[in-house]
Design an enzyme around this catalytic site. Structure first.
Site, PDB file in Angstrom:
ATOM      1  N   CYS A 177      35.633  49.046  33.466  1.00 39.15           N
ATOM      2  CA  CYS A 177      35.145  47.385  34.606  1.00 39.15           C
ATOM      3  C   CYS A 177      34.641  47.932  35.578  1.00 39.15           C
ATOM      4  O   CYS A 177      34.300  46.710  35.907  1.00 39.15           O
ATOM      5  CB  CYS A 177      36.106  46.201  34.038  1.00 39.15           C
ATOM      6  SG  CYS A 177      36.702  46.230  32.959  1.00 39.15           S
ATOM      7  N   CYS A 181      40.081  38.967  37.830  1.00 40.28           N
ATOM      8  CA  CYS A 181      41.030  39.836  36.959  1.00 40.28           C
ATOM      9  C   CYS A 181      42.153  38.097  36.138  1.00 40.28           C
ATOM     10  O   CYS A 181      43.039  38.911  35.376  1.00 40.28           O
ATOM     11  CB  CYS A 181      41.592  41.072  37.440  1.00 40.28           C
ATOM     12  SG  CYS A 181      42.886  40.885  38.679  1.00 40.28           S
TER      13      CYS A 181
END
Ligand code: SF4
Length: 263
Positions: free
Chosen positions: A233, A256
């Protein structure tokens, strides 16, 4: 009820954890958190960096019961050095999601040794949750929020259990939801205080500090990575992009989830 209490109570009413939290701390008292936040901001809200850390951690209101959470990313050496310069025994929590770059793990080891960190705690996702929900390790490509929950949010919740406050390295120049962060924050869903000692620092100030104190750069810093998380990511960014443009690019996700809404 004053306006601040109303806002905090509203936030508490809406905080049910992300994706079904596996860890349920006792409901915090919103009035107690607001009162604590007011006291801390009145006494220390004008400080930043080393001054803020020293005033609050050395025989201050946050001495004991406070942990530093570090990703050992591109900008992490500065905050780790600041904290280690004050107290090398302060717990430093590092979240090894199982998806990190090997360079980040090596950098963690390098900085731990260099700074003499004596209380580094590397934590991992629950192996049973991984086996049940992400057996092939590709959950990030389907539902990244769910992946972040089991690999980041849930294990960090457990690691922070028992801590009344935590220190983190977010800065306003990161932009998006970070652009207006205060130096001292309250986290309604947990009742914890969050210290953001570098929130007003610029990228140039971070670089200058790192060079002055001869702190090594992250091994990927020279390859265009300016914000580093899990390998699947994270991508390098160009000079025209903001540092976090390389995180979860192409999808509507910029955090996140370990940083819950604060007051
Ligand atoms: S950053 Fe990506 S790989 Fe890491 S926990 Fe989140 S979705 Fe999973």
């Amino acid at each position: 009820m004053d306006q601040g209490s109303a806002v905090l109570r509203g936030a508490l009413a809406g905080s049910t954890g992300e994706g079904g939290a596996t860890h349920s701390p006792p409901r915090p008292d919103p009035d107690a958190l607001l009162a604590r936040l007011d006291d801390l901001r009145a006494g220390y809200g004008h400080l930043s960096g080393a001054e803020l850390l020293r005033a609050t951690l050395v025989q201050g209101p946050l001495s004991g019961g406070t942990a530093l959470v570090s990703s050992f990313g591109v900008e992490s050496a500065v905050l780790l050095h600041l904290v280690a310069s004050i107290d090398r025994t302060i717990p430093v929590i590092f979240l090894d999601t199982g998806k990190l770059f090997p360079e980040t793990l090596a950098y963690r080891d390098q900085l731990q040794s260099l700074l003499g960190l004596t209380n580094l705690r590397t934590i991992h996702p629950d192996s049973r949750a991984l086996a049940r929900l992400d057996a092939d390790g590709t959950l990030w490509s389907r539902t990244p929020d769910h992946c972040c929950h089991i690999r980041k949010t849930a294990p960090l919740d457990q690691a922070l259990d028992g801590f009344a406050a935590w220190i983190n390295g977010r800065k306003r120049f990161h932009g998006d939801v970070r652009a207006t962060l205060p130096t001292i924050e309250g986290e309604p869903s947990t009742g914890r205080i969050k210290l953001n000692p570098l929130v007003t620092w610029s990228a140039a100030e971070l670089d200058a500090y790192r060079v002055t104190h001869r702190l090594p750069p992250h091994p990927l810093a020279g390859k265009g990575y300016r914000s580093i998380g899990c390998a699947p990511c994270t991508r390098p960014v160009g000079p025209e992009e903001v540092p976090r443009a390389g995180r979860w690019w192409g999808i509507d996700k910029s955090e996140c989830g370990i940083h819950r809404p604060g007051v």
